[in-house]
Write a protein that holds these residues in place. Structure first.
Motif, PDB file in Angstrom:
ATOM      1  N   THR A   2      -2.004  42.236  -4.401  1.00 42.09           N
ATOM      2  CA  THR A   2      -2.511  43.335  -3.588  1.00 42.09           C
ATOM      3  C   THR A   2      -4.024  43.234  -3.464  1.00 42.09           C
ATOM      4  OG1 THR A   2      -0.725  44.782  -4.295  1.00 42.09           O
ATOM      5  CG2 THR A   2      -2.688  45.834  -3.427  1.00 42.09           C
ATOM      6  N   LYS A   3      -4.503  43.381  -2.240  1.00 45.87           N
ATOM      7  CA  LYS A   3      -5.938  43.357  -1.983  1.00 45.87           C
ATOM      8  C   LYS A   3      -6.361  44.755  -1.555  1.00 45.87           C
ATOM      9  CE  LYS A   3      -5.402  38.704  -0.242  1.00 45.87           C
ATOM     10  NZ  LYS A   3      -5.282  37.909   0.953  1.00 45.87           N
ATOM     11  N   ASP A  28      -3.959  46.796   5.476  1.00 39.62           N
ATOM     12  CA  ASP A  28      -2.768  46.030   5.116  1.00 39.62           C
ATOM     13  C   ASP A  28      -3.062  45.327   3.790  1.00 39.62           C
ATOM     14  OD1 ASP A  28      -0.848  43.999   4.785  1.00 39.62           O
ATOM     15  OD2 ASP A  28      -0.558  43.827   6.953  1.00 39.62           O
ATOM     16  N   LYS A  29      -2.561  45.888   2.713  1.00 41.08           N
ATOM     17  CA  LYS A  29      -2.904  45.366   1.390  1.00 41.08           C
ATOM     18  C   LYS A  29      -2.274  44.008   1.105  1.00 41.08           C
ATOM     19  CE  LYS A  29       0.537  48.286  -0.834  1.00 41.08           C
ATOM     20  NZ  LYS A  29       0.734  49.406  -1.745  1.00 41.08           N
ATOM     21  N   ARG A  30      -1.215  43.677   1.795  1.00 43.67           N
ATOM     22  CA  ARG A  30      -0.603  42.357   1.595  1.00 43.67           C
ATOM     23  C   ARG A  30      -1.470  41.258   2.198  1.00 43.67           C
ATOM     24  NH1 ARG A  30       4.441  41.115   4.941  1.00 43.67           N
ATOM     25  NH2 ARG A  30       2.756  40.658   6.356  1.00 43.67           N
TER      26      ARG A  30
END
Length: 73
Positions: A2-3, A28-30
């Motif tokens: 996760t970012k 968009d954490k992916r």
């Protein structure tokens, strides 16, 4: 993995969305990118970037164009 977005970017994005109520954005954490789109289902206006500034600029440019168009300019 996760970012998470930069805190300053998140604050700037929130402020920009307040100024552009016809737009939506999310992190968009992916993929680690901001995604923005106009809230009109027939619109194809969309942008994405890992940095908030390009998508904020994209929203601002297209929102200004829409306002000018609505006023017959």
């Amino acid at each position: 993995m996760t970012k998470l977005p930069d805190h300053g970017d998140a604050l700037r994005m929130a402020a920009s969305l307040e100024s552009h109520p016809g737009w939506s954005a999310f992190w968009d954490k992916r993929d680690g990118v901001w995604r923005v789109a106009e809230d009109d289902p027939s619109s194809e206006l969309y942008a994405e970037s890992a940095d908030a500034d390009p998508v904020i600029d994209y929203m601002a440019r297209h929102a200004q164009r829409d306002v000018r168009h609505d006023h017959g300019e």
